[in-house]
Design an enzyme around this catalytic site. Structure first.
Site, short mmCIF file in Angstrom:
data_model
loop_
_atom_site.label_atom_id
_atom_site.label_comp_id
_atom_site.label_asym_id
_atom_site.label_seq_id
_atom_site.Cartn_x
_atom_site.Cartn_y
_atom_site.Cartn_z
N ASP A 53 -73.11 -6.47 -57.31
CA ASP A 53 -73.90 -7.39 -56.48
C ASP A 53 -75.37 -7.19 -56.85
O ASP A 53 -75.71 -6.25 -57.59
CB ASP A 53 -73.68 -7.10 -54.99
CG ASP A 53 -74.46 -8.05 -54.09
OD1 ASP A 53 -74.56 -9.24 -54.43
OD2 ASP A 53 -74.99 -7.61 -53.06
N SER A 54 -76.22 -8.01 -56.26
CA SER A 54 -77.66 -7.88 -56.53
C SER A 54 -78.26 -6.67 -55.81
O SER A 54 -79.47 -6.49 -55.86
CB SER A 54 -78.36 -9.14 -56.07
OG SER A 54 -78.16 -9.29 -54.68
N TYR A 89 -80.84 -12.51 -56.10
CA TYR A 89 -80.27 -13.47 -57.06
C TYR A 89 -80.41 -14.90 -56.53
O TYR A 89 -80.44 -15.85 -57.29
CB TYR A 89 -78.77 -13.21 -57.28
CG TYR A 89 -78.39 -12.06 -58.19
CD1 TYR A 89 -79.34 -11.16 -58.69
CD2 TYR A 89 -77.06 -11.89 -58.56
CE1 TYR A 89 -78.96 -10.11 -59.52
CE2 TYR A 89 -76.67 -10.84 -59.40
CZ TYR A 89 -77.62 -9.96 -59.88
OH TYR A 89 -77.23 -8.93 -60.71
N CYS A 123 -70.56 -11.01 -54.66
CA CYS A 123 -71.80 -11.75 -54.41
C CYS A 123 -71.46 -13.24 -54.43
O CYS A 123 -70.94 -13.74 -55.44
CB CYS A 123 -72.79 -11.40 -55.51
SG CYS A 123 -74.29 -12.37 -55.49
N THR A 126 -73.56 -15.73 -54.46
CA THR A 126 -74.47 -16.44 -55.37
C THR A 126 -73.96 -16.31 -56.81
O THR A 126 -73.93 -17.28 -57.57
CB THR A 126 -75.89 -15.83 -55.27
OG1 THR A 126 -76.24 -15.72 -53.90
CG2 THR A 126 -76.90 -16.68 -56.00
N GLU A 171 -82.48 -5.19 -48.36
CA GLU A 171 -82.64 -4.27 -49.50
C GLU A 171 -83.66 -3.18 -49.21
O GLU A 171 -83.55 -2.07 -49.70
CB GLU A 171 -83.08 -5.05 -50.75
CG GLU A 171 -81.97 -5.80 -51.44
CD GLU A 171 -80.92 -4.89 -52.05
OE1 GLU A 171 -81.26 -3.94 -52.75
OE2 GLU A 171 -79.72 -5.13 -51.79
N CYS A 181 -73.16 -14.79 -47.61
CA CYS A 181 -73.87 -13.85 -48.50
C CYS A 181 -73.39 -12.46 -48.11
O CYS A 181 -73.34 -12.13 -46.92
CB CYS A 181 -75.37 -13.98 -48.30
SG CYS A 181 -76.33 -12.67 -49.09
N HIS A 211 -74.69 -9.68 -48.23
CA HIS A 211 -75.67 -8.82 -47.53
C HIS A 211 -75.60 -9.01 -46.01
O HIS A 211 -75.95 -8.10 -45.26
CB HIS A 211 -77.10 -9.14 -47.98
CG HIS A 211 -77.50 -8.55 -49.30
ND1 HIS A 211 -77.00 -9.00 -50.49
CD2 HIS A 211 -78.36 -7.53 -49.60
CE1 HIS A 211 -77.55 -8.30 -51.49
NE2 HIS A 211 -78.37 -7.40 -50.96
N1 DGL Z 1 -75.33 -10.68 -51.84
C1 DGL Z 1 -75.50 -11.87 -52.58
C2 DGL Z 1 -74.66 -13.01 -52.11
O1 DGL Z 1 -73.58 -12.79 -51.60
C3 DGL Z 1 -76.82 -12.27 -53.14
C4 DGL Z 1 -78.03 -12.09 -52.42
C5 DGL Z 1 -79.23 -12.31 -53.28
O2 DGL Z 1 -79.45 -11.48 -54.17
O3 DGL Z 1 -79.92 -13.33 -53.09
O4 DGL Z 1 -75.02 -14.15 -52.24
#
Ligand code: DGL
Length: 260
Positions: free
Chosen positions: A10-11, A42, A73, A75, A151, A183, A185
């Site tokens: 993941d990011s 991301y 992730c 994204t 983050e 997302c 996160h």
């Molecule tokens: N955790 C990621 C997602 O599920 C990406 C978040 C990001 O880096 O913008 O989209």
């Protein structure tokens, strides 16, 4: 790592919400988790940039001996999973916003989706929405600013709570009864989100479904490990503190810094 390690990326720390489900559902499987915090978020990047980062992460995990990769992730999945599947000869499991279960659950016929710009603008998301959202009012909201706050360890800060209120209250006024967290996160924010939505809104994410799907694929490929002991490795190219907080108390887990 001598077993069939699952690579996960993941990011940043977001995909650990998926990793936690995976290690529950697959207790004998080794994992290598890549947190590309240096390149987060991301969600604001172009499709081309996201694909390049996903390829870099994949190649690093392949070098480490992973035999299957979970793109933890939304994204990255919605922008790059097809390219990854076309480019590498291993199974990839992706994650997409759980709009299908939300479409089945909603009674007000109105659902909210909180996700990144990259996910909401992707073609894959548009196609999935078209398939399942016929006759359902969908309120899409970009969770701008949330990923950098998570983050940097500001999961419970006033700033994060203020942003959540700004994004979620208008959806409640429009009568949503399901809120899809699109997302990886965002599940870390569920306690704060619940304080805003109360009990009348169901919060839906895809973590457990992804873990179960990973098990199914491992089983089909004959890659399911059945015996202990196992080791989990988490590699980050950013600061380790937020990762350590999320992973605190989970056995057999080593966290290291590496500028991959
Ligand atoms: N955790 C990621 C997602 O599920 C990406 C978040 C990001 O880096 O913008 O989209």
């Amino acid at each position: 790592m001598t077993k069939h390690a699952i690579g996960i990326f993941d990011s940043g720390i977001g995909g650990l919400s998926i990793w936690k489900e995976i290690i529950q559902v697959l207790p004998y499987q080794e994992t290598i988790y890549l947190a590309d915090s240096k390149n987060a978020p991301y969600g604001q990047k172009s499709k081309k940039e996201i694909i390049a980062l996903c390829k870099k992460n994949t190649e690093y995990l392949l070098e480490k001996g992973c035999t299957i990769i979970v793109v933890a992730c939304n994204t990255a999945t919605t922008n790059a999973i097809q390219v990854l599947r076309d480019s590498y000869d291993i199974p990839f499991i992706g994650i997409e916003p759980a709009i299908k279960p939300a479409a089945f659950k909603t009674e007000t016929n109105t659902i909210g989706i909180l996700a990144t710009k990259g996910t909401l603008n992707s073609r894959l998301f548009a196609e999935t929405s078209k398939k399942y959202m016929d006759g359902i009012h969908v309120i899409e909201q970009i969770g701008e600013g949330l990923v950098p706050l998570i983050e940097s360890g500001e999961i419970t800060s006033d700033k994060t709570t203020a942003l959540l209120k700004k994004y979620i209250r208008p959806m409640i006024l429009k009568n949503i009864d399901c809120l899809v967290l699109g997302c990886t996160h965002y599940p870390f924010l569920i306690p704060q989100i619940k304080k805003i939505t109360g009990e009348s809104v169901q919060i839906i994410d895809s973590g457990l479904a992804v873990a179960k799907q990973t098990k199914t694929i491992l089983n089909q490929q004959g890659l399911l490990d059945q015996d202990a002991p196992i080791q989990h490795l988490i590699i980050s190219n950013g600061t380790l503190k937020p990762l350590k907080e999320v992973v605190h108390g989970i056995a057999n887990t080593q966290i290291i810094q590496n500028d991959f």
